[in-house]
Design a protein around this motif. Structure first.
Motif, PDB file in Angstrom:
ATOM      1  N   UNK A 406     -23.033 -23.478  -6.116  1.00 45.75           N
ATOM      2  CA  UNK A 406     -22.740 -24.775  -7.477  1.00 45.75           C
ATOM      3  C   UNK A 406     -23.040 -24.113  -8.891  1.00 45.75           C
ATOM      4  N   UNK A 407     -23.127 -22.947  -9.440  1.00 42.32           N
ATOM      5  CA  UNK A 407     -22.412 -22.328 -10.219  1.00 42.32           C
ATOM      6  C   UNK A 407     -21.245 -21.685 -10.624  1.00 42.32           C
ATOM      7  N   UNK A 408     -20.644 -21.636  -9.615  1.00 38.72           N
ATOM      8  CA  UNK A 408     -19.258 -20.879  -9.856  1.00 38.72           C
ATOM      9  C   UNK A 408     -18.590 -22.167  -9.966  1.00 38.72           C
ATOM     10  N   UNK A 409     -17.026 -21.402 -10.145  1.00 39.29           N
ATOM     11  CA  UNK A 409     -16.470 -22.623  -9.799  1.00 39.29           C
ATOM     12  C   UNK A 409     -15.154 -22.436  -8.369  1.00 39.29           C
ATOM     13  N   UNK A 410     -15.319 -24.098  -8.394  1.00 38.23           N
ATOM     14  CA  UNK A 410     -14.926 -23.833  -6.825  1.00 38.23           C
ATOM     15  C   UNK A 410     -13.536 -23.345  -6.492  1.00 38.23           C
ATOM     16  N   UNK A 411     -12.307 -22.894  -8.043  1.00 32.83           N
ATOM     17  CA  UNK A 411     -11.329 -22.514  -7.917  1.00 32.83           C
ATOM     18  C   UNK A 411     -11.031 -20.986  -7.518  1.00 32.83           C
ATOM     19  N   UNK A 412     -12.355 -20.207  -8.233  1.00 32.82           N
ATOM     20  CA  UNK A 412     -12.641 -18.988  -7.802  1.00 32.82           C
ATOM     21  C   UNK A 412     -11.867 -19.017  -6.651  1.00 32.82           C
ATOM     22  N   UNK A 417      -8.602 -16.294  -2.223  1.00 30.84           N
ATOM     23  CA  UNK A 417      -7.967 -16.236  -0.916  1.00 30.84           C
ATOM     24  C   UNK A 417      -6.235 -16.361  -0.733  1.00 30.84           C
ATOM     25  N   UNK A 418      -5.466 -16.379  -2.253  1.00 25.15           N
ATOM     26  CA  UNK A 418      -5.245 -16.730  -1.623  1.00 25.15           C
ATOM     27  C   UNK A 418      -4.135 -15.117  -2.356  1.00 25.15           C
ATOM     28  N   UNK A 419      -4.900 -14.880  -3.269  1.00 28.00           N
ATOM     29  CA  UNK A 419      -4.880 -12.638  -3.195  1.00 28.00           C
ATOM     30  C   UNK A 419      -5.310 -12.698  -2.214  1.00 28.00           C
ATOM     31  N   UNK A 420      -6.044 -12.548  -1.582  1.00 29.91           N
ATOM     32  CA  UNK A 420      -5.852 -11.925  -0.329  1.00 29.91           C
ATOM     33  C   UNK A 420      -5.363 -12.162   0.756  1.00 29.91           C
ATOM     34  N   UNK A 421      -4.119 -13.229   0.978  1.00 27.33           N
ATOM     35  CA  UNK A 421      -2.617 -13.378   1.765  1.00 27.33           C
ATOM     36  C   UNK A 421      -2.184 -12.618   1.404  1.00 27.33           C
ATOM     37  N   UNK A 422      -1.783 -11.853   0.186  1.00 26.69           N
ATOM     38  CA  UNK A 422      -1.110 -10.977   0.026  1.00 26.69           C
ATOM     39  C   UNK A 422      -1.263  -9.667   0.262  1.00 26.69           C
ATOM     40  N   UNK A 423      -2.557  -9.804  -0.410  1.00 30.11           N
ATOM     41  CA  UNK A 423      -3.202  -7.713  -0.023  1.00 30.11           C
ATOM     42  C   UNK A 423      -2.935  -7.884   1.171  1.00 30.11           C
TER      43      UNK A 423
END
Length: 654
Positions: A406-412, A417-423
């Motif tokens: 709950x202390x993290x930004x969900x968008x992170x 995940x999107x970056x991992x798809x590219x990676x």
């Protein structure tokens, strides 16, 4: 946590005992139980000894075999019973033999194949005069540091770089490639150090050195084809709990009390509670003590309520150390000297007090929960779900992450995940271009020369070449083999040794990581719950409040406060005549211009600006200590034992 050092003059010139003694003296802090040296002709070995395990009561090093082979060993063996079963019939060892004796017997039995026979955290050197060879080896994960250098016809190795630099034939020089990688690329080669000409033996590697040359090889690696499939999530949790208990038990093998660095979070609490469970269930486990920093009530790092829950459940008392306000310059030069890195600790004043309290308790081993986040919550398994067309499950898990953290930004998590798809789908050939584009641009004070060096290095960086059956397995492998995390382990090792302690990391047990790598990735995060496998395995062991905890402590405000408190002194320390500017790593006018506007940017929900300034300070102090001059005009490497204590900053001046 011993300190080992060796010299081999390949030209046959006898080793000067005084030179060996000087090298060993730089690591006197690693040898609370004394120093021993062995010199025979062109070879000399020394050990600063710290006895930890029950079998080490009468341990002496260097240890010489009947055949003449000699070993120096820093570490802990975890497969003693297996070794004894294969050695006792033909070698004079027993269950009471210290670890170095088993290592030497194993060398006599299998020669150069010795490292394959060893499991644990270790660094070692074996000199064999008959075969005219030196064998160096480092443990599979890289928990214990080991460095080496060849200068002319001299081979040197040691647990710490400063011991190598103390040899009169070694000239300390900065390694510009490593500095460019570290400050601008966020990558690092495992084999290079920040000192030109001094190399680090990579984890899971051994080196065979003869007068004809050196041969390095990887003696062990994770199984890329390993697959573990069990019938239910409960079975996975049971298997994990067995391996985790084994990992903790291995690191409790001590003749002294064992400390656990405790936060109240899921990871460190699991270690302490498993250790307390083992004490109550098994014989031969030493007394356990929990030690924790405590922040002011109501701050983002206040975890005292969770400590109380553990005390209630186990009837124990956790030692608390309040975190006091401190500046980033407090003790920073001492940190740089001992850790040998351009990487200051913003909490150094508190870290030093914390470790001293642990040492005074009689403990010699400190267990920490470091790297649990990396090995228990890798997000790359979502790529595997995506590939299997389980797109709805991917979305469900991403949404669940935000409900538990709950202390993290969900968008992170979505961005990652999107970056991992590219990676995991881009051709490897484009990676150098991406790395070049990612060369840091938010720290404009670094010179164009250093920036060009970083860009050239980005083109040269290559993939590790390890193929995996899943994105999950590959991600865990890359974490386990990350040069950055090896650097962190070396830092922790050296900080602990300053206080006669050794750091141990149960979550970095190689069998535990192998298991996590081989199971389906979604098992670790079952139904999208971060660290679900650990939470389930610790049912009945951890207090329920910790099992269901949904936030992590945030120490950003403390880092920011440390930089704000010392900002004026920091600016003075980084003055235009500083080493970083003089040596061309930092551009003076750009630094001056940027420092003016950064003070107002330090405070906030993150500590990115504070970290950037901390890195810059680390570079300056490291350059001053190892390559500059102290206030009296003498080199920092002074003659004699006083060289182990660097000059301190006072008011920003030397």
């Amino acid at each position: 946590m011993s300190g080992i050092v060796g010299i081999w003059n390949l030209d046959g010139k006898p080793v000067e005992r005084e030179v060996l003694a000087r090298m060993s003296a730089t690591m006197a802090h690693r040898g609370l139980d004394g120093e021993e040296m062995w010199v025979e002709g062109p070879v000399g070995l020394a050990c600063q000894l710290l006895r930890v395990t029950p079998e080490s009561e009468k341990e002496t090093q260097p240890l010489v075999s009947a055949s003449g082979a000699v070993v120096v060993f820093d570490g802990r063996l975890d497969n003693r019973e297996e070794l004894l079963a294969t050695l006792k019939e033909s070698h004079d060892v027993s269950s009471s033999s210290p670890d170095p004796a088993l290592v030497l017997a194993a060398y006599e039995a299998c020669g150069d194949q010795l490292p394959e026979r060893l499991v644990g955290d270790f660094a070692l050197g074996v000199v064999d005069p008959k075969r005219q060879q030196l064998v160096l080896a480092r443990d599979a994960i890289g928990i214990r540091p080991l460095y080496y250098c060849r200068t002319g016809e001299i081979i040197l190795f040691a647990s710490e770089i400063k011991a190598i630099l103390a040899h009169p034939n070694v000239s300390a020089k900065p390694n510009d490639d490593t500095l460019a990688d570290f400050f601008l690329n966020n990558v690092r080669d495992q084999e290079v150090t920040f000192f030109k000409g001094v190399s680090s033996l990579p984890p899971a590697h051994s080196a065979l050195i003869t007068p004809q040359g050196m041969t390095k090889r990887r003696y062990w690696d994770f199984d890329s084809t390993g697959r573990i499939r069990l019938g239910s999530f409960e079975e996975y949790a049971d298997a994990f709990r067995h391996l985790f208990e084994q990992a903790v038990r291995r690191r409790l093998r001590s003749a002294h009390p064992v400390a656990v660095s405790l936060s109240g979070g899921l990871d460190s609490s699991s270690i302490l509670c498993v250790a307390e469970t083992l004490v109550r269930r098994e014989s031969g486990i030493p007394p356990i003590g929990g030690f924790s920093y405590t922040s002011s009530e109501g701050t983002p790092s206040d975890e005292r309520g969770f400590l109380v829950e553990i005390e209630k459940k186990y009837g124990t008392t956790i030692h608390r150390m309040p975190i006091h306000p401190m500046g980033i310059l407090d003790g920073s030069e001492e940190t740089a000297w001992h850790c040998e890195l351009p990487w200051p600790d913003g909490h150094w004043s508190n870290t030093r007090t914390f470790l001293r309290i642990i040492q005074e308790s009689g403990a010699r081993v400190v267990l920490t929960g470091h790297w649990a986040d990396q090995v228990l919550f890798p997000q790359a398994y979502l790529v595997d779900l995506f590939r299997s067309l389980a797109w709805r499950k991917v979305r469900t898990h991403l949404n669940e992450f935000g409900l538990w953290l709950t202390d993290a930004d969900p968008r992170y998590f979505r961005r990652r995940f999107v970056l991992d798809l590219f990676k995991y789908h881009l051709p490897r050939a484009v990676f150098p271009l991406i790395r070049r584009l990612r060369v840091k641009r938010d720290c404009p004070w670094y010179s164009e020369a250093l920036r060009r060096q970083a860009i050239r290095r980005a083109w040269k960086q290559t993939a590790n070449g390890w193929s995996a059956s899943s994105a999950h397995a590959r991600a865990l492998y890359e974490e386990a083999r990350s040069a950055h995390h090896v650097l962190c382990m070396e830092w922790n090792n050296k900080v602990a040794t300053m206080h006669g302690l050794e750091m141990a990391f149960p979550f970095l047990d190689r069998e535990l990581i192998s298991f996590l790598m081989a199971v389906p990735g979604e098992v670790l995060t079952w139904n999208g719950v971060p660290k679900a496998l650990l939470r389930a395995a610790m049912g009945g062991v951890l207090p329920e409040a910790i099992v269901h905890r949904r936030w992590k402590a945030d120490f950003s405000h403390l880092v920011n406060e440390a930089v704000e408190r010392d900002f004026t002194r920091l600016v003075h320390c980084l003055g235009l005549g500083g080493q970083a500017v003089t040596r061309g790593y930092v551009t003076a006018d750009v630094l001056k211009k940027n420092l003016k506007g950064l003070r107002d940017q330090i405070s906030g929900p993150t500590c990115e600006v504070a970290w950037s300034l901390s890195d810059l300070l680390g570079l300056e102090l490291w350059l001053r200590i190892f390559f500059g001059e102290s206030g009296n005009g003498e080199p920092v490497f002074a003659e004699g034992p006083s060289e182990t204590k660097p000059q301190m900053i006072s008011g920003g001046k030397r």
